[in-house]
Design an enzyme around this catalytic site. Sequence first.
Site, PDB file in Angstrom:
ATOM      1  N   ASP A 176      52.219  34.244 101.973  1.00 36.11           N
ATOM      2  CA  ASP A 176      51.934  33.747 100.380  1.00 36.11           C
ATOM      3  C   ASP A 176      53.150  33.570  99.571  1.00 36.11           C
ATOM      4  O   ASP A 176      53.569  32.784  99.008  1.00 36.11           O
ATOM      5  CB  ASP A 176      51.012  34.702  99.679  1.00 36.11           C
ATOM      6  CG  ASP A 176      49.580  34.153 100.015  1.00 36.11           C
ATOM      7  OD1 ASP A 176      49.329  33.164 100.678  1.00 36.11           O
ATOM      8  OD2 ASP A 176      48.672  34.608  99.593  1.00 36.11           O
TER       9      ASP A 176
ATOM     10  N   ASP B 124      55.992  38.125 102.024  1.00 39.84           N
ATOM     11  CA  ASP B 124      54.739  37.720 103.195  1.00 39.84           C
ATOM     12  C   ASP B 124      54.512  36.282 103.173  1.00 39.84           C
ATOM     13  O   ASP B 124      55.524  35.447 102.478  1.00 39.84           O
ATOM     14  CB  ASP B 124      53.427  38.396 102.906  1.00 39.84           C
ATOM     15  CG  ASP B 124      52.856  38.128 101.539  1.00 39.84           C
ATOM     16  OD1 ASP B 124      53.681  36.988 100.764  1.00 39.84           O
ATOM     17  OD2 ASP B 124      52.000  38.627 101.222  1.00 39.84           O
TER      18      ASP B 124
ATOM     19  N   ASP C  78      56.616  38.017  97.150  1.00 42.12           N
ATOM     20  CA  ASP C  78      56.087  39.004  98.104  1.00 42.12           C
ATOM     21  C   ASP C  78      56.944  38.618  99.514  1.00 42.12           C
ATOM     22  O   ASP C  78      57.040  37.343  99.922  1.00 42.12           O
ATOM     23  CB  ASP C  78      54.783  39.405  98.266  1.00 42.12           C
ATOM     24  CG  ASP C  78      54.170  39.863  97.097  1.00 42.12           C
ATOM     25  OD1 ASP C  78      54.710  40.497  96.445  1.00 42.12           O
ATOM     26  OD2 ASP C  78      52.902  39.637  96.956  1.00 42.12           O
TER      27      ASP C  78
ATOM     28  N   GLU D 264      56.558  36.530  91.337  1.00 44.26           N
ATOM     29  CA  GLU D 264      55.146  36.336  91.542  1.00 44.26           C
ATOM     30  C   GLU D 264      54.428  37.188  91.241  1.00 44.26           C
ATOM     31  O   GLU D 264      54.300  38.452  91.422  1.00 44.26           O
ATOM     32  CB  GLU D 264      55.243  36.382  93.172  1.00 44.26           C
ATOM     33  CG  GLU D 264      53.788  35.988  93.910  1.00 44.26           C
ATOM     34  CD  GLU D 264      53.722  36.374  95.253  1.00 44.26           C
ATOM     35  OE1 GLU D 264      54.958  36.169  95.768  1.00 44.26           O
ATOM     36  OE2 GLU D 264      52.621  36.253  95.829  1.00 44.26           O
TER      37      GLU D 264
END
Length: 647
Positions: free
Chosen positions: A513, A511, A509, A431
């Site tokens: 997102d 998280d 990541d 990403e």
Amino acid sequence: MSEENTSYSAKNIQVLEGLEAVRKRPAMYIGDISERGLHHLVYEVVDNSIDEALAGYCKNILVDIWEDNSISVEDDGRGIPVDFHEKEKKSALEVVMTVLHAGGKFDKGTYKVSGGLHGVGVSCVNALSTKLVAEVCRGGKRYIQEYACGKPLYAVKEVGTADKTGTKVTFHPDGSIFTETVYKYDILANRLRDLAYLNAGISITLTDHREEVEEGKFRADTFHSERGLGEFVEYLDSTREHLIPDVIHINTDKYGTPVEVAMTYNTSYNENIHSYVNNINTIEGGTHVTGFRMALTRTLKKYAEDSKMLEKAKVDINGDDFREGLTAVISVKVAEPQFEGQTKTKLGNDDVSGIVQQAVGEALSNYLEEHPKEARAIVDKVILAARARIAARKARDLVQRKSPMGGAGLPGKLADCSDKNPENCELFLVEGDSAGGTAKQGRNRTTQAILPLRGKILNVEKAMPHKVLESEEIKNIYTALGVTIGTADDAKALNTEKLRYHKIIIMTDADVDGSHIDTLILTFFFRHMRELIEKGYVYIAAPPLYLCKKGNVEEYCWTDQQKQAFIDKYASGNENSVNIQRYKGLGEMSAEQLWSTTMNPENRTLRQVAIENGAQADYTFSMLMGDDVAPRRQFIEENATYATIDA
Ligand code: 0RA
């Protein structure tokens, strides 16, 4: 059924071999000894109760997960017979529980229709359990027998009276055999839900005694379907926009073969056909699916021709076009199924093709005759699909011409590895350009390639097929992998002969997102490169969530529990005296940190993506990526930490 052909006689039980072989080579009998095999034990026991239900004697099945991860399966059937088995010189119950393959083979009148993939019977479960308890209520009495690793601890004994009938089996999977011994509620729930849809009228209740949702109340679900596959298809398409309001439901018996099919159309571009033989998910399809497809193509084509709609549209239709937006479930019960294919999930019995074709052809042409408005909507969609397919072919030719098979024309953003043997090579889909840069510095250049992806890739669930191929990021994935679309005999098929990496690792990541991007990429692989998931090539990387420091001790932590353990160990539980760094993104790590925690094959963890349950995965992806926000929110709230879909 008459008394005559159901009457049980203990001597009919076929005795094959001892249980020692099962303990020596468990994988040969139940597939594997990992999480999958562990859950398979439950299916094996439940299948016996389903058979009893299909014979018409049982309505309710209770499955309980206990605190110690033992399992009980209880039914209200006739109870396994306990009478004396002449040949084996022991109770029929003991024979069923201790002799391999004895379970279902009772007599010709009742073939075993249900059955786990391996159909090995409850005796295998017994062999692989440190302890198993069988309880039977029958003829006003209650009987019990216990076993350890398959060996009876005592002869079947009568232990009182009973005012009901039924069978209850409680087993403790052997932790010295299985690599995983913790049951996952969702995996069991998904399979039991399927079984309830596939066998209308049965109630299956799953209770998890490890999880108290409120005082004295455990997590539980009851799966029950009155309308069978009709309801299954409604469930699968519940988060999609319907093209027609009805589900076409066929439930019939052709020459002694029960055939049940339900189908509808939605406005998406996906084809979703889920098929089962004797309740086993036939992932590789087979003759029943072929028969269904032929009936669909012929009947719709004939309707479209007779109604002159095709003539006006001036477009060439092929078989694929009839299945765009189709959701269907096919279930047949076959007396002696022949399973073929790599995973033995492809039905081989030739006669089933014609049987399904006839059943579906008749019912579908009736439906079209009686529903002209819906019929027109379907044919319109087929024509649109044909046009879109032609547009997609153009887009594809463009992609594939730019990147010829020779290996030239790799995406500019790809940092390739030097080894050219795909078996040694890994592609990281990363990403963002910044994390991509870190990964390029940190990687092993010989075997690890990096392809940075810009932010969120296209949501393929909602995009027209040619848009998918026009997307820059998706083109890059195709060309980097060396995968093309279209083979000599199938224009849509994936050609993986030139696949350049045998590990494709999604690295995002840790998280919200990041997990959304994982899902977008996984949706793409699920819909467009499913074969790569099925071959076990797709993985998700697991970057750490925290770096905990105290003095000169440093530890990476992947969970809050690990973090707490660090605090307890090095700071007697005082969080303020340790330095905790929360990694929000891959970009916050140095190249060295990213390598040592997430990329180094020696000590990283990868989660392999697997499709445990195709129908459920289809539902999950359509729900996560669809328009409807409510079920998505519920899913995300219930699964606060993102789990690999059915892996
Ligand atoms: C064969 C004959 C009979 C019962 C069963 C099998 C049976 C097996 C299982 C396994 C789990 N639950 C089950 N319930 C029943 C009885 C035949 C008779 O009563 O005449």
